[in-house]
Every structure is written in C-alpha cells, then in structure tokens.
Design a protein around this motif. Structure first.
Motif, PDB file in Angstrom:
ATOM      1  N   HIS A 107      -3.699   2.383   6.964  1.00 52.87           N
ATOM      2  CA  HIS A 107      -2.611   3.188   6.411  1.00 52.87           C
ATOM      3  C   HIS A 107      -3.093   4.616   6.138  1.00 52.87           C
ATOM      4  O   HIS A 107      -2.423   5.599   6.508  1.00 52.87           O
ATOM      5  CB  HIS A 107      -2.107   2.517   5.130  1.00 52.87           C
ATOM      6  CG  HIS A 107      -0.887   3.143   4.557  1.00 52.87           C
ATOM      7  ND1 HIS A 107      -0.376   2.780   3.327  1.00 52.87           N
ATOM      8  CD2 HIS A 107      -0.059   4.119   5.025  1.00 52.87           C
ATOM      9  CE1 HIS A 107       0.703   3.507   3.074  1.00 52.87           C
ATOM     10  NE2 HIS A 107       0.906   4.326   4.090  1.00 52.87           N
ATOM     11  N   LYS A 108      -4.250   4.751   5.505  1.00 52.63           N
ATOM     12  CA  LYS A 108      -4.772   6.087   5.190  1.00 52.63           C
ATOM     13  C   LYS A 108      -5.028   6.903   6.456  1.00 52.63           C
ATOM     14  O   LYS A 108      -4.683   8.086   6.524  1.00 52.63           O
ATOM     15  CB  LYS A 108      -6.055   5.956   4.365  1.00 52.63           C
ATOM     16  CG  LYS A 108      -5.821   5.478   2.937  1.00 52.63           C
ATOM     17  CD  LYS A 108      -7.109   5.325   2.158  1.00 52.63           C
ATOM     18  CE  LYS A 108      -7.741   6.672   1.845  1.00 52.63           C
ATOM     19  NZ  LYS A 108      -8.954   6.527   0.986  1.00 52.63           N
TER      20      LYS A 108
ATOM     21  N   SER B 293       0.856  -1.189   0.000  1.00 52.34           N
ATOM     22  CA  SER B 293       0.000   0.000   0.000  1.00 52.34           C
ATOM     23  C   SER B 293       0.888   1.233   0.000  1.00 52.34           C
ATOM     24  O   SER B 293       1.860   1.299   0.751  1.00 52.34           O
ATOM     25  CB  SER B 293      -0.888   0.000   1.254  1.00 52.34           C
ATOM     26  OG  SER B 293      -1.558   1.246   1.412  1.00 52.34           O
TER      27      SER B 293
ATOM     28  N   ARG C  78      -5.104  -1.099   4.131  1.00 50.28           N
ATOM     29  CA  ARG C  78      -5.252   0.147   3.375  1.00 50.28           C
ATOM     30  C   ARG C  78      -5.971   1.214   4.198  1.00 50.28           C
ATOM     31  O   ARG C  78      -5.548   2.378   4.246  1.00 50.28           O
ATOM     32  CB  ARG C  78      -6.020  -0.126   2.074  1.00 50.28           C
ATOM     33  CG  ARG C  78      -6.231   1.106   1.195  1.00 50.28           C
ATOM     34  CD  ARG C  78      -4.923   1.597   0.618  1.00 50.28           C
ATOM     35  NE  ARG C  78      -5.127   2.773  -0.229  1.00 50.28           N
ATOM     36  CZ  ARG C  78      -4.146   3.433  -0.818  1.00 50.28           C
ATOM     37  NH1 ARG C  78      -2.893   3.042  -0.645  1.00 50.28           N
ATOM     38  NH2 ARG C  78      -4.395   4.470  -1.577  1.00 50.28           N
TER      39      ARG C  78
END
Length: 294
Positions: free
Chosen positions: A267-268, A230, A264
């Motif tokens: 992570h964001k 990612s 994901r």
C-alpha cells in the motif's frame, strides 16, 4: 509458459491531451507499470487496421511492452482529454471502436490458463463482444488461492450497468474503487446513507473479496482485508496531470503483493508511485529505480 503472467485486459487507445496524443487505456497503463517492476506482463486489447493502431503497436514495442492485440475492422480508440485547473481530466471517449470488439481467440484462452493475475475494468465491458471476452478469460484462469482477479471500477460517461458491475464483482477477488465511484455503486446496489468505510466492509463480505482498495484522491487511500484496514495519506506533490495515476497505484500494489510484500508495504509503495506519476505528463512515465528495485 509458466503460470505467472500478469495481464491488463481491455481498452488500448490514444489520450488526446492539450500537449498532444499520449498512449493510454487503463490495461496498458497497468501492464506497463507491472513490467517496470520486473514481472512478466501482457496487454490484451484490439486496435484498428489504421495508422493510430500501428502507432500503438510501435509504441508498445518501443517500451518493450508485450501484448496480444488483434486488428479488427473498427477504428482505433481515442479519448479527448481536457484538464481542469487542478490537472484533473475530463474524458470524451469515442464509441464503437476497436477495443469494444476484442475477440476471444485460441491464443487468448491459452494465455488465460497461464495467468496468475488479471486486471480488468468496467469501461471495456460497455460492448457485448469485449464483455464476453473478459468473462471467458477470467473463467479460464487458474482458480486457486494464489490467483488474483482485479476489478478496477472506472465509471465513465455512463458506460456501465448495474448488472455488469455486479457480475464483475462476483468474478473478481480484489476490488479497486475510488470514493466517487463507491458513492455511485452504493446507490445502484442499495447502500445509501452508510459511511464509506462501512460500504467497503459490506462489499468485502458480500463478494467474499481478498482485498478492497479504496482511493480518495487527496484524502488518502485504504486497503481493506478481512479483519483489518490499512490507511495511507496522499503525499502533497506538484501535479502535472492525474492521468494513469490510479493504474500505476494498482500495478505497484499488485506487483508488491506478488513479490511477497505485506499489504501495508504494498500500500505504501503504491501511494508513492501514484504520487510520482501525478508529477509527470501522461500515463506511462519511466519510474525511478527507488520504486522498482524494492
């Protein structure tokens, strides 16, 4: 005590910044931000029997940050922090201080048995006493697939050895490292001349990691898991200082994973939280509810 404790283990200290002293140390920063996400966290460290040590304990109490912090016959740790024109810190970390001498106690062993996630770094292992305590703690944790042992590399002032880095990577199952640290580690481990992504894949496979997090400052960040990666760009923000931004990234990421979010999604959120912390002074700002309630 349920087996769901999240522990930040290592240095607890004062960052002495141009505008005054601020509570600091990566483990405390990590545990504080984890607690803001509504998870049960603890800071494990040591302070001196002095005014600065008492100030740390009072500060944590004021933040409702729970801790196991022993008072030991060494001065409480301090770090002189100077910021360059871009708000990037340079550190002068005092040696032979309390957090170098964290004892492994019966209380700590009991905590380890109920800890689902621990985050520890390389700086807190510069002295044999704390290094052995960290190793014993990690070894005493439950070792199942739902146990996360996060090694957050933080190479400071030469306070690290190849052996300590290697042993820590063997003990962890999540590695967090920045691009500059990756270059140094790659040189020490004999991976020169390979691009950053390939170095990450090598480390992921060599140490059988669940995940490898690579942060590259303004150039974005990566999370490597077996078979996929990612990438998230770094938002452009007005930087107050970057102290503690990496710790908030780790805390937000781990908290999201523990809440069942995808890599994901985690992570964001970690990128957004870290960017916000960069807009604030000091390492422990209160996070907006838009982050902590997701």
């Amino acid at each position: 005590m349920e087996n769901n404790m999240i522990v930040g283990m290592g240095e607890a200290l004062w960052d002495v910044l141009p505008e005054g002293k601020k509570i600091g140390g990566a483990p405390a920063n990590f545990a504080y931000h984890v607690s803001q996400f509504g998870l049960e966290s603890r800071v494990v460290s040591a302070v001196g029997d002095d005014a600065l040590g008492n100030d740390i304990l009072e500060n944590f109490a004021g933040k409702n940050l729970k801790c196991i912090i022993e008072k030991v016959p060494y001065p409480t740790g301090t770090v002189q922090v100077e910021l360059d024109a871009n708000g990037v810190p340079r550190y002068d970390i005092k040696e032979n201080v309390a957090w170098d001498n964290i004892p492994f106690t019966v209380e700590l062993e009991e905590l380890a048995k109920h800890t689902r996630t621990v985050c520890f770094g390389s700086l807190a292992q510069r002295n044999v006493v704390s290094r052995e305590t960290i190793r014993k703690f990690v070894a005493a944790m439950p070792q199942g697939d739902e146990s996360y042992r996060v090694f957050d590399v933080n190479l400071r002032q030469g306070f690290y050895t190849t052996e300590t880095l290697c042993e820590s990577m063997k003990a962890c199952n999540i590695l967090k490292i920045n691009d500059e640290e990756l270059v140094t580690v790659s040189r020490l481990f004999g991976y020169p001349g390979i691009d950053l992504e390939n170095k990450c894949w090598i480390l992921l496979a060599k140490y059988n990691l669940k995940m490898l997090i690579l942060t590259c400052g303004v150039n974005g960040s990566y999370v490597f898991v077996p078979g996929e990666v990612s990438f998230v760009e770094t938002p452009v923000v007005e930087v107050a200082d970057t102290v503690g931004a990496g710790d908030s990234f780790t805390a937000a990421f781990i908290s999201s994973i523990l809440k069942g979010k995808s890599v994901r999604e985690a992570h964001k959120l970690a990128v957004e939280v870290s960017a916000f912390v960069c807009t604030q002074h000091g390492a422990m700002p209160v996070l907006p509810e838009r982050f902590t309630e997701s």
